[in-house]
Design an enzyme around this catalytic site. Structure first.
Site, PDB file in Angstrom:
ATOM      1  N   ASP A  80     -34.661  25.048 -59.391  1.00  0.00           N
ATOM      2  CA  ASP A  80     -34.670  23.966 -58.400  1.00  0.00           C
ATOM      3  C   ASP A  80     -35.498  24.445 -57.207  1.00  0.00           C
ATOM      4  O   ASP A  80     -36.211  23.675 -56.573  1.00  0.00           O
ATOM      5  CB  ASP A  80     -33.254  23.660 -57.861  1.00  0.00           C
ATOM      6  CG  ASP A  80     -32.325  23.079 -58.910  1.00  0.00           C
ATOM      7  OD1 ASP A  80     -32.792  22.269 -59.719  1.00  0.00           O
ATOM      8  OD2 ASP A  80     -31.122  23.434 -58.893  1.00  0.00           O
ATOM      9  N   GLU A 104     -18.646  31.496 -62.319  1.00  0.00           N
ATOM     10  CA  GLU A 104     -18.076  30.141 -62.441  1.00  0.00           C
ATOM     11  C   GLU A 104     -17.586  29.949 -63.874  1.00  0.00           C
ATOM     12  O   GLU A 104     -18.367  29.605 -64.767  1.00  0.00           O
ATOM     13  CB  GLU A 104     -19.158  29.092 -62.098  1.00  0.00           C
ATOM     14  CG  GLU A 104     -18.680  27.666 -62.274  1.00  0.00           C
ATOM     15  CD  GLU A 104     -19.760  26.614 -61.989  1.00  0.00           C
ATOM     16  OE1 GLU A 104     -20.859  26.974 -61.510  1.00  0.00           O
ATOM     17  OE2 GLU A 104     -19.499  25.434 -62.246  1.00  0.00           O
ATOM     18  N   ASP A 161     -17.269  15.615 -64.496  1.00  0.00           N
ATOM     19  CA  ASP A 161     -17.801  15.730 -63.124  1.00  0.00           C
ATOM     20  C   ASP A 161     -17.609  14.452 -62.313  1.00  0.00           C
ATOM     21  O   ASP A 161     -18.523  13.956 -61.650  1.00  0.00           O
ATOM     22  CB  ASP A 161     -19.300  16.109 -63.154  1.00  0.00           C
ATOM     23  CG  ASP A 161     -19.530  17.507 -63.729  1.00  0.00           C
ATOM     24  OD1 ASP A 161     -18.592  18.326 -63.721  1.00  0.00           O
ATOM     25  OD2 ASP A 161     -20.648  17.792 -64.182  1.00  0.00           O
ATOM     26  N   HIS A 165     -30.377  26.002 -58.326  1.00  0.00           N
ATOM     27  CA  HIS A 165     -30.733  26.848 -59.463  1.00  0.00           C
ATOM     28  C   HIS A 165     -32.048  27.505 -59.067  1.00  0.00           C
ATOM     29  O   HIS A 165     -32.798  26.955 -58.250  1.00  0.00           O
ATOM     30  CB  HIS A 165     -30.956  26.010 -60.723  1.00  0.00           C
ATOM     31  CG  HIS A 165     -29.694  25.358 -61.224  1.00  0.00           C
ATOM     32  ND1 HIS A 165     -29.481  24.006 -61.156  1.00  0.00           N
ATOM     33  CD2 HIS A 165     -28.591  25.892 -61.790  1.00  0.00           C
ATOM     34  CE1 HIS A 165     -28.293  23.721 -61.662  1.00  0.00           C
ATOM     35  NE2 HIS A 165     -27.730  24.847 -62.055  1.00  0.00           N
ATOM     36  N   GLU A 178     -14.390  25.552 -60.406  1.00  0.00           N
ATOM     37  CA  GLU A 178     -14.721  24.127 -60.524  1.00  0.00           C
ATOM     38  C   GLU A 178     -13.471  23.420 -61.048  1.00  0.00           C
ATOM     39  O   GLU A 178     -12.915  23.794 -62.089  1.00  0.00           O
ATOM     40  CB  GLU A 178     -15.909  23.908 -61.467  1.00  0.00           C
ATOM     41  CG  GLU A 178     -16.115  22.413 -61.702  1.00  0.00           C
ATOM     42  CD  GLU A 178     -17.479  22.021 -62.225  1.00  0.00           C
ATOM     43  OE1 GLU A 178     -18.487  22.646 -61.842  1.00  0.00           O
ATOM     44  OE2 GLU A 178     -17.516  21.055 -63.005  1.00  0.00           O
ATOM     45  N   ASP A 220     -19.538  19.324 -57.206  1.00  0.00           N
ATOM     46  CA  ASP A 220     -20.378  19.299 -58.412  1.00  0.00           C
ATOM     47  C   ASP A 220     -20.032  18.007 -59.158  1.00  0.00           C
ATOM     48  O   ASP A 220     -19.321  18.020 -60.170  1.00  0.00           O
ATOM     49  CB  ASP A 220     -20.139  20.544 -59.267  1.00  0.00           C
ATOM     50  CG  ASP A 220     -21.283  20.777 -60.256  1.00  0.00           C
ATOM     51  OD1 ASP A 220     -22.201  19.930 -60.308  1.00  0.00           O
ATOM     52  OD2 ASP A 220     -21.264  21.792 -60.962  1.00  0.00           O
ATOM     53  N   HIS A 271     -13.483  22.385 -64.697  1.00  0.00           N
ATOM     54  CA  HIS A 271     -13.440  23.505 -65.642  1.00  0.00           C
ATOM     55  C   HIS A 271     -12.015  24.035 -65.790  1.00  0.00           C
ATOM     56  O   HIS A 271     -11.589  24.401 -66.888  1.00  0.00           O
ATOM     57  CB  HIS A 271     -14.376  24.628 -65.191  1.00  0.00           C
ATOM     58  CG  HIS A 271     -15.813  24.216 -65.124  1.00  0.00           C
ATOM     59  ND1 HIS A 271     -16.811  25.082 -64.731  1.00  0.00           N
ATOM     60  CD2 HIS A 271     -16.439  23.045 -65.406  1.00  0.00           C
ATOM     61  CE1 HIS A 271     -17.983  24.451 -64.764  1.00  0.00           C
ATOM     62  NE2 HIS A 271     -17.775  23.216 -65.161  1.00  0.00           N
ATOM     63  N   ASP A 325     -17.133  17.384 -70.205  1.00  0.00           N
ATOM     64  CA  ASP A 325     -17.105  17.691 -68.765  1.00  0.00           C
ATOM     65  C   ASP A 325     -17.569  16.452 -67.994  1.00  0.00           C
ATOM     66  O   ASP A 325     -18.725  16.045 -68.093  1.00  0.00           O
ATOM     67  CB  ASP A 325     -18.067  18.874 -68.533  1.00  0.00           C
ATOM     68  CG  ASP A 325     -18.029  19.385 -67.115  1.00  0.00           C
ATOM     69  OD1 ASP A 325     -17.146  18.973 -66.339  1.00  0.00           O
ATOM     70  OD2 ASP A 325     -18.894  20.211 -66.779  1.00  0.00           O
TER      71      ASP A 325
HETATM   72  C1  GLO Z   1     -21.632  22.887 -65.609  1.00  0.00           C
HETATM   73  C2  GLO Z   1     -21.600  23.595 -64.339  1.00  0.00           C
HETATM   74  C3  GLO Z   1     -22.956  23.623 -63.645  1.00  0.00           C
HETATM   75  C4  GLO Z   1     -23.017  24.742 -62.641  1.00  0.00           C
HETATM   76  C5  GLO Z   1     -24.377  24.871 -62.036  1.00  0.00           C
HETATM   77  C6  GLO Z   1     -24.458  26.037 -61.077  1.00  0.00           C
HETATM   78  O1  GLO Z   1     -20.647  22.596 -66.217  1.00  0.00           O
HETATM   79  O2  GLO Z   1     -20.616  23.076 -63.510  1.00  0.00           O
HETATM   80  O3  GLO Z   1     -23.205  22.385 -63.023  1.00  0.00           O
HETATM   81  O4  GLO Z   1     -22.082  24.568 -61.628  1.00  0.00           O
HETATM   82  O5  GLO Z   1     -25.321  25.020 -63.031  1.00  0.00           O
HETATM   83  O6  GLO Z   1     -24.588  27.217 -61.748  1.00  0.00           O
HETATM   84 MG    MG Z   2     -20.177  23.618 -61.483  1.00  0.00          MG
END
Ligand code: GLO
Ligand code: MG
Length: 346
Positions: A54, A176, A252, A51, A212, A285, A215, A250
């Site tokens: 980051d 994304e 992950d 980010h 993703e 991710d 998602h 979500d």
């Molecule tokens: C959240 C997203 C997040 C993005 C990250 C990059 O649901 O997956 O982790 O991938 O902020 O923009």
């Molecule tokens: Mg992501």
């Protein structure tokens, strides 16, 4: 066709997370960026995602000169470690000015902030040596339908994308999509939406997408089909592999953790389309489970990579001839079992 290809791997500093959830505080102490960078290399990863904050913590409070200086220092650190920056993403969901959305906020001052922050993010990406900007449209949606005008929001998203494309003639924008969370409904929920909005911009060729797995599953779609769809357009420029157990928050989870067959099919789709041939990375991710002890908290990353590589092998040893014969005979029950037994192994 892609038998000898190898993949390059990537994760972000936020993937070594501390276990906080909406119902409780962290369960692991924070680690420094330098520690994360050293671990990344050791685990067999090649690049890091960022980010903008980051890369430059507290970026909004810093002057352009200070941002440049800190980015230069980071770039040196990455070069010394032999690690590439895969992408930079503007984090448009923490600041009070993005409470009602970034590019689609109802307040023009807040929309202006979101665009200006995104242009700064592009400058950081330039300096880190990546042409890829990832746009997760976290708060571009609504909690209640009547709060925003969705038609106007599409125009506002296009305006923001156009401003970014005009700011830098080489940058590529990778959208994304995610259907919900934190919003009730997001305006760009699927790859179809991402690729469609690309066509409304001033330079559609430079607007692509990032899939993703979680998602896609949250949108009720199969991530492998999303991969094939995006790659038919030559527009899959990055990837966040992980897993998700149904329609919940979500999660992950580590890649393949909830549904190995869905993971296998994603790898097959990447293999048949030659993902990575143009330098694209496989990013995970993923997050550790909240219960994870500090001693084990990189396992979700190394396990995801390990599972991915094992599934590449499974994909390359898939009994294609047998499968084709069953397809020709329309014997999908036998095909189903062939896949199951192939995944189970001897
Ligand atoms: C959240 C997203 C997040 C993005 C990250 C990059 O649901 O997956 O982790 O991938 O902020 O923009
Ligand atoms: Mg992501």
């Amino acid at each position: 066709m892609s038998q000898n290809r190898s993949y390059k791997f990537c994760f972000g500093p936020w993937n070594i997370s501390e276990g906080q959830d909406p119902y409780g505080p962290t369960t692991r102490p924070p680690q420094s960026f330098d520690w994360k960078l050293a671990k990344l290399k050791k685990l067999g990863f090649d690049a890091m995602m960022f980010h903008d904050d980051d890369a430059v913590p507290d970026i909004d409070a810093k002057s352009a000169a200070q941002v440049r200086k800190e980015t230069r220092e980071l770039k040196k650190k990455l070069s010394d470690a032999g690690v590439a920056a895969e992408m930079v993403a503007p984090r448009l969901w923490f600041d009070p000015r993005t409470i009602d959305g970034g590019y689609t906020s109802n307040d023009p001052k807040c929309r202006r902030y979101a665009i200006e922050r995104s242009l700064r993010c592009i400058d950081v990406a330039n300096q880190l040596g990546t042409d890829l900007i990832v746009l997760w449209f976290a708060r571009e949606g609504s909690y209640i339908r009547e709060a925003k005008n969705a038609r106007r929001c599409v125009d506002q998203l296009v305006t923001a994308l156009d401003r970014m494309l005009a700011h830098d003639k080489t940058i590529r924008l990778s959208i994304e999509p995610k259907p919900n969370e934190p919003m009730d409904h997001a305006y760009i929920p699927t790859i179809g939406h991402a690729l469609a909005i690309a066509q409304l911009t001033r330079d559609p060729k430079r607007v692509g997408c990032l899939i993703e797995s979680a998602h896609a599953i949250l949108a009720g779609l199969d991530p492998a089909d999303e991969i094939d769809f995006a790659m038919s357009f030559g527009k899959l420029w990055s990837l966040h592999l992980n897993d998700q157990n149904g329609l919940k928050f979500d999660q992950d989870k580590p890649f393949g953790s909830a549904n190995l067959r869905v993971a296998f099919n994603q790898v097959r789709a990447l293999e048949r389309n030659g993902y990575g041939r143009h330098g694209e990375y496989v990013c995970f991710d993923v997050h550790p489970f909240r219960t994870t002890k500090p001693a084990h908290w990189l396992a979700h990353l190394s396990n995801s990579r390990r599972t991915f590589l094992k599934l590449v092998k499974k994909s390359r040893t898939y009994p294609e001839k047998q499968a084709q014969a069953l397809i020709a005979d329309r014997d999908y029950a036998a095909l189903d079992q062939l896949v199951i037994e192939h995944l189970l192994g001897k």
